[in-house]
Design a protein around this motif. Structure first.
Motif, short mmCIF file in Angstrom:
data_model
loop_
_atom_site.label_atom_id
_atom_site.label_comp_id
_atom_site.label_asym_id
_atom_site.label_seq_id
_atom_site.Cartn_x
_atom_site.Cartn_y
_atom_site.Cartn_z
N CYS A 1 30.61 79.34 43.10
CA CYS A 1 31.41 79.95 42.04
C CYS A 1 32.31 80.98 42.71
CB CYS A 1 30.50 80.62 41.00
SG CYS A 1 31.41 81.33 39.59
N PHE A 2 33.59 80.88 42.45
CA PHE A 2 34.55 81.75 43.10
C PHE A 2 34.95 82.90 42.18
CE2 PHE A 2 35.03 77.73 45.37
CZ PHE A 2 34.97 78.17 46.69
N ALA A 3 35.33 84.00 42.80
CA ALA A 3 35.74 85.18 42.04
C ALA A 3 37.25 85.27 41.88
CB ALA A 3 35.21 86.44 42.72
N SER A 4 38.00 84.47 42.61
CA SER A 4 39.46 84.53 42.59
C SER A 4 40.05 83.21 42.10
CB SER A 4 40.01 84.82 44.00
OG SER A 4 39.46 85.99 44.54
N CYS A 5 41.28 83.27 41.62
CA CYS A 5 42.03 82.04 41.30
C CYS A 5 43.50 82.31 41.54
CB CYS A 5 41.78 81.60 39.86
SG CYS A 5 42.44 82.73 38.61
N TYR A 6 44.23 81.25 41.82
CA TYR A 6 45.67 81.43 42.05
C TYR A 6 46.38 80.10 41.98
CZ TYR A 6 44.89 79.69 46.82
OH TYR A 6 44.55 78.90 47.90
N GLU A 7 47.69 80.21 41.74
CA GLU A 7 48.61 79.09 41.95
C GLU A 7 49.85 79.67 42.61
OE1 GLU A 7 50.67 75.24 39.74
OE2 GLU A 7 49.62 76.74 38.53
N ILE B 1 48.91 84.51 49.95
CA ILE B 1 47.56 84.22 49.46
C ILE B 1 46.51 84.99 50.27
CG2 ILE B 1 45.83 82.39 49.17
CD1 ILE B 1 48.32 80.52 48.64
N PRO B 2 46.54 84.98 51.61
CA PRO B 2 45.54 85.76 52.36
C PRO B 2 45.57 87.25 52.01
CG PRO B 2 46.61 84.19 53.82
CD PRO B 2 47.38 84.17 52.53
N THR B 3 46.77 87.80 51.78
CA THR B 3 46.85 89.21 51.41
C THR B 3 46.21 89.44 50.05
OG1 THR B 3 48.87 89.51 52.71
CG2 THR B 3 48.43 91.12 50.97
N MET B 4 46.50 88.58 49.08
CA MET B 4 45.89 88.70 47.76
C MET B 4 44.37 88.69 47.85
SD MET B 4 46.06 86.17 44.43
CE MET B 4 44.65 85.22 44.96
N LEU B 5 43.83 87.75 48.63
CA LEU B 5 42.38 87.59 48.73
C LEU B 5 41.73 88.72 49.53
CD1 LEU B 5 42.22 83.74 49.36
CD2 LEU B 5 41.74 84.95 47.23
N PHE C 1 45.70 91.75 39.23
CA PHE C 1 46.25 90.59 38.53
C PHE C 1 47.68 90.40 39.03
CE2 PHE C 1 42.99 92.56 36.03
CZ PHE C 1 42.25 91.51 35.53
N TYR C 2 48.08 89.15 39.23
CA TYR C 2 49.32 88.87 39.95
C TYR C 2 50.24 87.93 39.17
CZ TYR C 2 46.79 90.60 44.08
OH TYR C 2 46.08 91.38 44.97
N SER C 3 51.50 88.33 39.07
CA SER C 3 52.60 87.41 38.81
C SER C 3 53.68 87.85 39.80
CB SER C 3 53.09 87.51 37.37
OG SER C 3 54.17 86.61 37.16
N GLN C 4 53.35 87.68 41.07
CA GLN C 4 54.07 88.34 42.14
C GLN C 4 55.25 87.52 42.65
OE1 GLN C 4 51.66 89.48 45.50
NE2 GLN C 4 53.39 90.30 46.65
N GLY C 5 56.40 88.17 42.63
CA GLY C 5 57.60 87.65 43.24
C GLY C 5 58.43 88.84 43.70
N ASP C 6 59.56 88.59 44.26
CA ASP C 6 60.40 89.71 44.70
C ASP C 6 61.30 90.11 43.54
OD1 ASP C 6 61.63 91.66 46.09
OD2 ASP C 6 62.46 90.38 47.66
N GLY D 1 38.37 93.75 47.82
CA GLY D 1 37.60 93.39 49.01
C GLY D 1 37.85 91.95 49.41
N PRO D 2 37.37 91.57 50.60
CA PRO D 2 37.56 90.19 51.06
C PRO D 2 36.95 89.18 50.09
CG PRO D 2 36.76 91.60 52.84
CD PRO D 2 36.66 92.40 51.58
N SER D 3 37.72 88.17 49.74
CA SER D 3 37.27 87.15 48.79
C SER D 3 37.45 85.77 49.39
CB SER D 3 38.07 87.24 47.48
OG SER D 3 37.88 88.49 46.85
N ALA D 4 36.58 84.85 48.98
CA ALA D 4 36.67 83.46 49.44
C ALA D 4 37.89 82.79 48.82
CB ALA D 4 35.40 82.71 49.08
N ASP D 5 38.45 81.84 49.55
CA ASP D 5 39.61 81.09 49.08
C ASP D 5 39.13 79.87 48.30
OD1 ASP D 5 41.93 79.65 48.65
OD2 ASP D 5 42.69 79.93 50.68
N PRO D 6 39.37 79.83 46.97
CA PRO D 6 38.90 78.69 46.17
C PRO D 6 39.84 77.50 46.22
CG PRO D 6 39.99 80.25 44.76
CD PRO D 6 40.03 80.85 46.15
#
Length: 381
Positions: A39-45, A138-142, A149-154, A224-229
């Motif tokens: 079970c992962f603690a993070s999600c992203y697209e 993605i590595p920075t986010m994790l 919470f992210y809707s990250q762009g420039d 903190g460091p999180s696993a990449d789902p």
């Protein structure tokens, strides 16, 4: 007797029976099957370009469970501003921290937030110091220090539009017609909604298809460091998916410090030690299973007994079980799978199977988990 001298040679016709130690056998413990449940603690697209963005006029909602979230896609609209809304002063690649009234929002495990740090580039975090780099990573986010919470762009509010903070009744942060960096005339409108029960909704209205710096990253990650789902299709309506407050890796069983089931030649019994890892700190009972036969690499599905989330299997015939009450916050458990005695009888070449289960009340239930198994052969070396 036949006639002849007493010491004369005789030919004996007889069967002689004897035993032999036989060839040496190398002891082995070979993993098979797979543990459950992750079970992962993070999600992203991640959308590599603004033109690839698929969430315009869409939303995702994170509904608290106990503990964690269920994430659901939908069409929740951007909420209108209240009279208490405040326009934030944000330069390009900037951040501001605003206090929250008690009860405004709670995160995982029901932890209340006392403030929000709002980054111009589309990130809301529990505290500052998650960085101000515009291009999403993605590595920075994790790996960021604080839950966000992210809707990250420039995005560049210094060039136009407004970022609004509205304290309620539902706390919202809105990027209102904020342009993309380096793209005059572009406009992006999206909002993050946080209610006092811990429900979070990210919703997008209109989004520019133009941009010059690194695409768009949508998601959530605890501090903190999180696993990449791996990436999720956040626009998909089915099925909803779950997040845990902390990463849970599949329950795993291995030999302890390279131990193998070697039968000693003499002296006391030699315990064959194994190690269960990735135990959740809230687990209460550890069950060691030993069988003189295994149930194959497919195993028996345990979900039909209400055990686990559907991906748990029993791989060892349960000829013997060893129950232990786990000390609080245990994450690894060393245990004796078998005591091997000196020869007499000789156990060499005997095969057996070991596996671990962990239980968390109410059990059987979705929090129960099973490890991979070890196929073992007793040897003398």
């Amino acid at each position: 007797f036949l006639p002849g001298p007493v010491l004369a040679p005789r030919t004996v016709n007889a069967n002689i029976y004897y035993t032999s130690d036989g060839p040496d056998i190398c002891a082995a413990a070979t993993p098979f099957g797979s543990g459950c449940s992750s079970c992962f603690a993070s999600c992203y697209e991640f959308f590599p370009t603004p033109a690839a963005f698929t969430l315009a006029s869409r939303s995702i909602t994170m509904v608290p469970t106990d503990p964690g979230y269920t994430v659901v896609a939908g069409f929740t609209p951007v909420l209108p501003r209240s009279n208490a809304a405040v326009a934030l002063t944000l330069a390009d690649d900037d951040e501001v921290t605003v206090p929250l009234a008690p009860g405004s929002f709670r995160g995982c495990y029901g932890q209340p937030w006392s403030a929000m740090s709002i980054c111009s580039n589309g990130r809301v975090s529990e505290a500052p110091s998650n960085g101000l780099v515009a291009a999403p990573s993605i590595p920075t986010m994790l790996g960021n220090l604080y839950t966000a919470f992210y809707s990250q762009g420039d995005w560049n509010p210094a060039a136009g539009g407004t970022v609004w903070f509205d304290p309620g009744p539902t706390t919202t942060v809105t990027w209102d017609n904020v342009p993309s960096f380096g793209v005059p005339g572009s406009s992006n409108t999206f909002q993050m909604q946080f209610d006092g029960n811990g429900v979070v909704t990210l919703c997008w209205e209109t989004m520019s298809v133009s941009g010059v710096n690194g695409g768009i990253l949508v998601g959530y990650s605890p501090g903190g460091p999180s696993a990449d789902p791996g990436p999720k299709d956040l626009a998909a309506f089915f099925p909803p998916f779950d997040l845990c407050c902390d990463d849970e890796r599949p329950l795993a069983l291995s030999t302890f410090a390279g131990d193998r089931p070697v039968q000693p030649l003499s002296g006391p019994a030699d315990p064959f030690q194994v190690l269960t890892t990735n135990i959740h700190p809230l687990d209460v009972i550890h069950v060691g299973v030993l069988g003189l036969s295994n149930l194959g690499t497919a195993g028996w599905p345990l979900f039909s007994f209400g055990f686990g989330l559907g991906d748990c299997h029993l791989y060892c015939q349960p000829d013997a079980v060893f129950l232990s009450v786990l000390p609080p916050a245990t994450t690894a458990w060393q245990w004796t799978a078998a005591n091997l005695f000196p020869p007499g009888p000789d156990y060499k070449s005997i095969q057996f199977c070991v596996q671990s289960l962990t239980l968390r009340p109410p059990s059987p239930g979705p929090s129960d988990r099973a490890s991979n198994a070890l196929a073992c052969i007793v040897g003398n070396q």
